[in-house]
Design a protein around this motif. Structure first.
Motif, PDB file in Angstrom:
ATOM      1  N   GLN B   6       0.830  -1.208   0.000  1.00  0.00           N
ATOM      2  CA  GLN B   6       0.000   0.000   0.000  1.00  0.00           C
ATOM      3  C   GLN B   6       0.868   1.263   0.000  1.00  0.00           C
ATOM      4  O   GLN B   6       0.597   2.223  -0.724  1.00  0.00           O
ATOM      5  CB  GLN B   6      -0.913  -0.008   1.222  1.00  0.00           C
ATOM      6  N   ASN B  10       0.942   3.999  -3.070  1.00  0.00           N
ATOM      7  CA  ASN B  10       0.672   5.426  -2.836  1.00  0.00           C
ATOM      8  C   ASN B  10       1.806   6.296  -3.365  1.00  0.00           C
ATOM      9  O   ASN B  10       1.586   7.327  -3.988  1.00  0.00           O
ATOM     10  CB  ASN B  10       0.462   5.689  -1.338  1.00  0.00           C
ATOM     11  N   TYR B 124       8.032   9.793   1.255  1.00  0.00           N
ATOM     12  CA  TYR B 124       6.762  10.115   0.602  1.00  0.00           C
ATOM     13  C   TYR B 124       6.503  11.626   0.691  1.00  0.00           C
ATOM     14  O   TYR B 124       6.169  12.290  -0.300  1.00  0.00           O
ATOM     15  CB  TYR B 124       5.695   9.309   1.340  1.00  0.00           C
ATOM     16  N   ASP B 125       6.689  12.159   1.878  1.00  0.00           N
ATOM     17  CA  ASP B 125       6.490  13.588   2.116  1.00  0.00           C
ATOM     18  C   ASP B 125       7.471  14.421   1.277  1.00  0.00           C
ATOM     19  O   ASP B 125       7.101  15.443   0.688  1.00  0.00           O
ATOM     20  CB  ASP B 125       6.706  13.855   3.614  1.00  0.00           C
ATOM     21  N   ILE B 128       6.394  14.610  -2.388  1.00  0.00           N
ATOM     22  CA  ILE B 128       5.223  15.468  -2.633  1.00  0.00           C
ATOM     23  C   ILE B 128       5.573  16.941  -2.434  1.00  0.00           C
ATOM     24  O   ILE B 128       5.161  17.800  -3.220  1.00  0.00           O
ATOM     25  CB  ILE B 128       4.055  15.056  -1.709  1.00  0.00           C
ATOM     26  N   HIS B 129       6.323  17.241  -1.391  1.00  0.00           N
ATOM     27  CA  HIS B 129       6.690  18.640  -1.116  1.00  0.00           C
ATOM     28  C   HIS B 129       7.474  19.237  -2.296  1.00  0.00           C
ATOM     29  O   HIS B 129       7.156  20.324  -2.785  1.00  0.00           O
ATOM     30  CB  HIS B 129       7.531  18.709   0.158  1.00  0.00           C
ATOM     31  N   GLY B 132       5.439  19.897  -5.300  1.00  0.00           N
ATOM     32  CA  GLY B 132       4.730  21.170  -5.169  1.00  0.00           C
ATOM     33  C   GLY B 132       5.585  22.316  -5.679  1.00  0.00           C
ATOM     34  O   GLY B 132       5.092  23.234  -6.338  1.00  0.00           O
ATOM     35  N   PHE B 135       5.973  22.049  -9.579  1.00  0.00           N
ATOM     36  CA  PHE B 135       4.796  22.545 -10.304  1.00  0.00           C
ATOM     37  C   PHE B 135       4.899  24.072 -10.475  1.00  0.00           C
ATOM     38  O   PHE B 135       4.521  24.602 -11.514  1.00  0.00           O
ATOM     39  CB  PHE B 135       3.503  22.182  -9.552  1.00  0.00           C
ATOM     40  N   PHE B 149      -2.100  16.686  -8.913  1.00  0.00           N
ATOM     41  CA  PHE B 149      -0.882  16.370  -8.151  1.00  0.00           C
ATOM     42  C   PHE B 149      -0.740  14.886  -7.809  1.00  0.00           C
ATOM     43  O   PHE B 149       0.346  14.424  -7.513  1.00  0.00           O
ATOM     44  CB  PHE B 149      -0.788  17.258  -6.906  1.00  0.00           C
ATOM     45  N   PHE B 152      -4.843   9.422  -9.907  1.00  0.00           N
ATOM     46  CA  PHE B 152      -6.010   8.718  -9.353  1.00  0.00           C
ATOM     47  C   PHE B 152      -6.465   7.567 -10.232  1.00  0.00           C
ATOM     48  O   PHE B 152      -7.466   6.932  -9.943  1.00  0.00           O
ATOM     49  CB  PHE B 152      -7.173   9.701  -9.130  1.00  0.00           C
TER      50      PHE B 152
END
Lengths: 171, 153
Positions: B6, B10, B124-125, B128-129, B132, B135, B149, B152
């Protein structure tokens, strides 16, 4: 031991607080200044994050799509065009609502199946949705740190490791 | 293994978006640096994929090796490097067991000690950070249509 989702939410609140602390140190116009970026201004990012967090709280509580849509409209009104102090206060109040709900919830791994008129039914767990709220915040805090640099200011460090250091009393 | 699968799924939902984003960027923006002292666009991408591979390797093996400096001359090269790191990190991630998540590891750069699962959360953090930030770089470089972001699909 604290559930992972609770710790993650605590990190989310910590990182938002760091962001507000930094914004409060800067000239007022930085927050609303329009720039070419992923959002027209930092204020717009904060409004978006606030509305999204409200929407997800409704989903987690099992509110209907209609209730959540109405809440999204209300939460937009609450913060759009408001000064940073008011937005910060709204964030704090929302964090309290989350904490109250999450602390009272016996099983954070409970399965839920929210229904969306366009995307259909989503089979997930409350803890998964909390993780999504946190990740969504991490992504947009990344936007804001870069946008602050666009405006000539350093952003606040909000890495998860710094949160852990603080929790352990190292900083 | 359910927990690890999982976590990996993710993470991949975010890595997929990074790869999609890179397809939208032309070579002229590879060295784009939005402010003094910033990573260039290419450096930021390499920072994400190289360091996240360090985290995954640390969790599986306990080994901590800082990334080797890399230079890419074209976006095609960057895309290729990212794909290679994704495959490498995926292969290592797939070998992590639920037991590995509970083993304490040391982030040697700061002597920070934590369980494997904490390092995977950090990884993971981190992904994503910085996405951001990336982008914002991409939008500043003139790309108007950006993906969502998280993947899905």
């Amino acid at each position: 031991m604290k559930h992972h989702a609770l710790q993650q939410y605590d990190y989310h609140v910590w990182a938002n607080r760091k962001m507000f602390n930094r914004l409060n140190e800067l000239p007022k116009d930085v927050y609303v200044k329009e720039i070419q970026s992923v959002f027209p201004s930092i204020a717009e990012v904060l409004v978006h994050m606030y509305v999204a967090d409200n929407v997800w709280l409704g989903v987690i509580r099992g509110d209907s799509f209609e209730e959540i849509s109405a809440a999204a409209g209300r939460s937009t009104e609450e913060v759009k065009g408001k000064c940073i102090e008011e937005i910060e206060k709204a964030y704090s109040e929302l964090a309290e609502k989350y904490k109250t709900y999450l602390e009272e919830k016996e099983n954070l791994d409970e399965s839920i199946s929210p229904e969306h008129p366009k995307f259909g039914r989503l089979n997930t767990r409350i803890s998964e949705l909390i993780q999504h709220v946190v990740n969504h915040g991490t992504y947009h805090r990344g936007n804001i740190t870069a946008m602050l640099r666009q405006l000539g200011y350093a952003g606040p460090p909000t890495d998860y490791i710094l949160y852990l250091y603080e929790q352990q009393g190292n900083i | 293994m359910a927990q690890v699968k999982q976590l990996m799924d993710n993470w991949l939902r975010h890595r997929n978006v990074l790869e999609e984003l890179l397809k939208l960027i032309d070579d002229e923006h590879l060295s784009f640096k939005p402010w003094d002292g910033a990573f260039t666009l290419g450096e930021l991408v390499l920072h994400v994929v190289q360091w996240n591979d360090v985290f995954v390797t640390l969790v599986k093996t306990g080994e901590f090796t800082t990334p080797v400096e890399m230079k890419c001359q074209t976006m095609e090269e960057i895309r290729k490097v990212v794909r290679q790191f994704t495959e490498k990190s995926k292969a290592t991630y797939a070998k992590i067991t639920d037991e590995d998540l509970e083993i304490e590891r040391v982030f040697a750069l700061s002597n920070f000690k934590a369980k494997g699962k904490t390092f995977l959360t950090m990884m993971y953090d981190h992904e994503i950070h910085h996405k951001g930030q990336l982008f914002v770089y991409t939008r500043m470089a003139g790309v108007k249509e950006l993906p969502f972001f998280r993947d899905f699909k």
